[in-house]
Enzyme design. Structure first.
Site: not given
Ligand code: FUB
Length: 346
Positions: A31, A244
């Site tokens: 991320d 997301e």
């Molecule tokens: O790293 C945990 C979660 O997985 C992140 O918040 C999302 O964007 C995905 O990458």
């Protein structure tokens, strides 16, 4: 790239075909939110660990506890891993799951923005400050008032306003807030409370921040994404709708909102004329990587643009053990981003 195909992957071959290699190999990072501060690149990643939690569609296996900042003099240079930036045990309101963070700077103070589950199991977004871009960061005692969900990305506009983009469906809980308060019903279902496939897709959120960057200055707005005909994307449009991993950057005066489509594993983008949108879907930035999640950031350095992203190639496909990478990102003459293929074809 879905998990069920991983057992068929020849990882030596895949790593030879990868367009870039992990920036660091002695710990797992994911991320990546990249920024240039004082002429140097700073990357704010999640710090992946294997805490032994069972895999589920709520992301319980992403059990991260702390953050470490990476820095590089330039893309291609060796990355330095800095000391502990923030640990969940030092955040009074947070209990677990320190997911994807971001950072920004104002008047010589560095702000780390991060999501975590509070003591009731609800994702909130917090802020911690430091006089150094690498921390250590001192957390605020409370999460941002009225914050919810995950994946904060803080964009500084040319007029010195700061906006936070955030949100994530399934384990990110965004769909549990559609009634204005947290809906705890069917707690183990990642898809309960999502709109039906033929309804407008659930949107990511954007809110301007207060001058001290510690609170929302307004109620969060929907980040609306339209198709080429001006219709809102539908929830069933899994190849294009928001899931997301929000990011915002500006190119030639236009606002580029980019995000992950989650269960279809693309990084896509949409272009608008205002930080609030609406944004018109413009295409794919990154094709699927090895590992379930895809998450990125985009930043300019010395007049070139770079995509920071992650994959699970180093861990041989373990979804929650990812590695941050970087590659150049280019635009065509119309300002469209040229799609990146993370592995060369055989
Ligand atoms: O790293 C945990 C979660 O997985 C992140 O918040 C999302 O964007 C995905 O990458």
């Amino acid at each position: 790239m879905p998990e069920d195909s991983i057992e068929h992957i020849d990882f030596n071959d895949l790593n030879n075909r990868a367009i870039s290699q992990p920036l660091v190999k002695h710990l797992y990072t994911a991320d990546p939110s990249a920024h240039v501060f004082n002429g140097k690149i700073y990357i704010y990643p999640s710090h992946d660990i294997d805490a032994g939690d069972a895999f589920d569609d709520l992301g319980s296996h992403f059990a991260m506890e702390d953050y470490h900042v990476l820095s590089m003099d330039e893309p291609g240079a060796m990355a330095t891993v800095h000391g502990l930036a923030l640990h969940v045990k030092d955040v009074p309101w947070a209990a677990q799951q320190m997911w994807a963070p971001d950072a920004n700077e104002k008047d010589g103070i560095y702000y780390l923005f991060f999501p975590a589950k509070d003591h009731e199991g609800i994702f909130r977004i917090g802020v911690a400050t430091s006089d150094s871009p690498t921390g250590p960061f001192t957390p605020q005692p409370e999460a941002i008032k009225n914050s919810f969900s995950i994946d904060p990305a803080v964009f500084k506009d040319e007029d010195n306003s700061y906006y936070m983009y955030f949100g994530g469906i399934w384990g990110g809980q965004l769909q549990r807030w559609t009634g204005g308060s947290f809906n705890a019903a069917e707690a183990n279902s990642p898809v309960a409370h999502l709109p039906a496939a033929d309804q407008p897709a659930l949107c990511g959120k954007v809110a301007k921040l207060t001058d001290d960057l510690l609170q929302f200055a307004e109620e969060p707005h929907d980040v609306v994404i339209l198709d080429e005909k001006g219709n809102v994307l539908l929830q069933g449009d899994n190849d294009r709708r928001f899931f997301e991993a929000s990011w915002m950057h500006k190119y030639n005066g236009k606002y580029y909102f980019s995000y992950s489509t989650g269960d279809t594993h693309y990084i896509c983008y949409a272009i608008g004329d205002s930080p609030y949108g609406p944004f018109t879907y413009a295409g794919r930035i990154l094709e699927p990587v090895v590992g379930w999640t895809s998450h990125h950031s985009i930043c300019e350095f010395n007049n070139k643009w770079y995509l920071f992203y992650h994959d699970s190639s180093l861990s041989k496909g373990v979804t929650h053990l990812r590695s941050v990478k970087v590659t150049e990102l280019t635009y065509d003459a119309d300002g469209k981003i040229n799609t990146i293929h993370p592995y060369r074809s055989k």
